[in-house]
Design a protein around this motif. Structure first.
Motif, PDB file in Angstrom:
ATOM      1  N   LEU A  32       0.834  -1.152   0.007  1.00 37.27           N
ATOM      2  CA  LEU A  32      -0.044  -0.094  -0.144  1.00 37.27           C
ATOM      3  C   LEU A  32       0.824   1.299   0.014  1.00 37.27           C
ATOM      4  O   LEU A  32       2.086   1.164   0.722  1.00 37.27           O
ATOM      5  CB  LEU A  32      -0.901  -0.083   1.317  1.00 37.27           C
ATOM      6  N   ALA A  33       0.439   2.211  -0.653  1.00 40.05           N
ATOM      7  CA  ALA A  33       1.270   3.542  -0.594  1.00 40.05           C
ATOM      8  C   ALA A  33       1.344   4.022   0.672  1.00 40.05           C
ATOM      9  O   ALA A  33       2.335   4.743   1.197  1.00 40.05           O
ATOM     10  CB  ALA A  33       0.548   4.507  -1.399  1.00 40.05           C
ATOM     11  N   SER A  34       0.211   3.993   1.518  1.00 41.44           N
ATOM     12  CA  SER A  34       0.398   4.146   3.303  1.00 41.44           C
ATOM     13  C   SER A  34       1.562   3.642   3.775  1.00 41.44           C
ATOM     14  O   SER A  34       2.241   4.031   4.642  1.00 41.44           O
ATOM     15  CB  SER A  34      -0.956   4.157   3.709  1.00 41.44           C
ATOM     16  N   GLU A  35       1.845   2.405   3.360  1.00 44.90           N
ATOM     17  CA  GLU A  35       3.156   1.582   4.039  1.00 44.90           C
ATOM     18  C   GLU A  35       4.456   2.412   3.808  1.00 44.90           C
ATOM     19  O   GLU A  35       5.270   1.968   4.407  1.00 44.90           O
ATOM     20  CB  GLU A  35       3.054   0.128   3.563  1.00 44.90           C
ATOM     21  N   VAL A  36       4.607   2.725   2.505  1.00 45.72           N
ATOM     22  CA  VAL A  36       5.838   3.350   2.039  1.00 45.72           C
ATOM     23  C   VAL A  36       5.874   4.770   2.917  1.00 45.72           C
ATOM     24  O   VAL A  36       7.115   5.159   3.380  1.00 45.72           O
ATOM     25  CB  VAL A  36       5.856   3.591   0.488  1.00 45.72           C
ATOM     26  N   ASP A  37       4.867   5.457   2.822  1.00 41.93           N
ATOM     27  CA  ASP A  37       4.763   6.706   3.922  1.00 41.93           C
ATOM     28  C   ASP A  37       5.232   6.437   5.358  1.00 41.93           C
ATOM     29  O   ASP A  37       6.023   6.865   5.976  1.00 41.93           O
ATOM     30  CB  ASP A  37       3.583   7.012   3.883  1.00 41.93           C
ATOM     31  N   SER A  38       4.674   5.235   5.754  1.00 37.86           N
ATOM     32  CA  SER A  38       5.130   4.725   7.280  1.00 37.86           C
ATOM     33  C   SER A  38       6.323   4.299   7.334  1.00 37.86           C
ATOM     34  O   SER A  38       7.097   4.633   8.646  1.00 37.86           O
ATOM     35  CB  SER A  38       4.435   3.653   7.494  1.00 37.86           C
ATOM     36  N   LEU A  39       7.194   4.041   6.304  1.00 38.21           N
ATOM     37  CA  LEU A  39       8.451   3.692   6.445  1.00 38.21           C
ATOM     38  C   LEU A  39       9.483   4.860   6.635  1.00 38.21           C
ATOM     39  O   LEU A  39      10.108   4.896   7.591  1.00 38.21           O
ATOM     40  CB  LEU A  39       9.037   3.009   4.999  1.00 38.21           C
ATOM     41  N   ALA A  40       8.908   5.970   5.910  1.00 43.13           N
ATOM     42  CA  ALA A  40       9.737   7.213   6.152  1.00 43.13           C
ATOM     43  C   ALA A  40       9.493   7.565   7.616  1.00 43.13           C
ATOM     44  O   ALA A  40      10.281   8.253   8.143  1.00 43.13           O
ATOM     45  CB  ALA A  40       9.496   7.969   5.094  1.00 43.13           C
ATOM     46  N   ARG A  41       8.053   7.888   7.556  1.00 40.84           N
ATOM     47  CA  ARG A  41       7.319   8.517   9.040  1.00 40.84           C
ATOM     48  C   ARG A  41       7.888   7.893  10.160  1.00 40.84           C
ATOM     49  O   ARG A  41       8.320   8.601  11.240  1.00 40.84           O
ATOM     50  CB  ARG A  41       5.867   8.623   8.901  1.00 40.84           C
TER      51      ARG A  41
END
Length: 352
Positions: A267-276
């Protein structure tokens, strides 16, 4: 094939290879109608491609009236009812009502339907974005050379002006967007407007910029340190201020983790979470105030959106930015951005 109507310039260009600021395109199966006014007649006839549709070019002083005549032609040709997709974000209420009044056609509102159509880039599109970003890297390097030689004591507003010149190469290319040039505390504003602050030795300078190559956008952000009489925009930066160095290293790690971890099927949100998560764990979560990335192509902001809420499943051929940042008001802002393309093995940085 779906029937649709569009007016967005990049959507027009994608479908027929030409666009202008006053045009409509209607598609019914493999038949297309490009409607514009007399100012663009010659260019339309010279540039419109016929590879996707058999395109009829109509020159009109009233685009809506001409479009209604075409819609009337197809109104009863499909059963149970002709359907036409449109993007409600492209039309004002007045224009849409004028266009569609009294038809039996089923007009289907699909916000951003054309960006969804373009969300997967083919190899030729990825190559164009890659080349656009290569040109962007070169522009950053030339601007850094200017800063090192003549940037000292220049106002931020003047540096903004000079950056545009290096990006466009004196008019050879269009800008992807109005560049962002921020010194020290102005860099803490993610979309800072240029100020009259002057660049001094020891200053931080953030540059977020891009250009267009054959209509395809590039986008990159670097945060540099003006050390003595020199600045560069590589991702290896050494600051005298220990807190600033810590912040920079956190942002760089967040970006590296997200790029390394991005894979098709996530999910795109999972990539966001990696950085966040990297920034959160370091204690700066509240200072990361935007999403981790956005799609790019003919538009500077396309799909997918790499955000906390995005449920888009990432697929091969998607191209997007990864650009975490930390912004501490009245202190400094740090952002590092690259463009990546997804293939079966993961994310690959474009432009290098």
């Amino acid at each position: 094939m779906e029937n649709f109507i569009i007016k967005d310039e990049n959507a027009l260009y994608f479908e027929v290879g030409y666009s202008c600021d006053n045009a409509l395109f209607l598609a019914f199966g493999d038949e297309g109608y490009f409607i514009t006014d007399g100012r663009y007649a010659t260019e339309a006839k010279e540039n419109i491609k016929q590879d996707k549709f058999a395109v009829e070019i109509l020159i009109s002083s009233d685009l809506v009236r001409s479009a209604r005549k075409i819609l009337k032609k197809y109104e009863k040709l499909q059963t149970p009812k002709t359907q036409v997709i449109y993007n409600p974000l492209e039309f004002s209420v007045w224009a849409f009502e004028k266009l569609t009044k009294d038809f039996l056609i089923d007009f289907l509102p699909k916000p951003n339907f054309h960006q969804k159509k373009r969300i997967i880039k083919d190899k030729s599109e990825i190559a164009l974005i890659h080349h656009s970003q290569k040109l962007n890297f070169k522009a950053f390097a030339k601007f850094a050379q200017f800063l090192s030689q003549k940037g000292l004591h220049c106002k931020e507003s003047y540096l903004h002006y000079k950056a545009q010149g290096y990006l466009t190469q004196k008019g050879a290319f269009d800008l992807s967007f109005n560049p962002i040039v921020g010194i020290n505390k102005n860099a803490a504003k993610p979309h800072a407007l240029p100020s009259n602050d002057k660049l001094q030795k020891g200053d931080l300078l953030l540059l977020d910029a891009g250009l267009k190559y054959k209509r395809y956008c590039s986008d990159m952000t670097r945060t540099g340190y003006f050390r003595k009489n020199e600045i560069h925009f590589s991702k290896e930066q050494k600051f005298k201020n220990a807190q600033l160095q810590k912040i920079y290293d956190i942002v760089l790690k967040a970006q590296e983790v997200a790029i390394k971890g991005a894979k098709p099927g996530m999910l795109a949100s999972e990539v966001d979470s990696l950085a966040r998560n990297v920034i959160d764990k370091a204690g700066y979560g509240k200072y990361f105030v935007h999403s981790t990335g956005h799609g790019i192509g003919l538009d500077i902001h396309e799909l997918p959106i790499i955000s906390q809420k995005s449920q888009t499943i990432l697929q091969e051929g998607m191209v997007f930015s990864i650009e975490p940042g930390i912004y501490i008001p009245d202190f400094y802002g740090v952002r590092i951005e690259d463009l990546v393309a997804l293939d079966k093995n993961g994310a690959h940085i474009l432009g290098i």
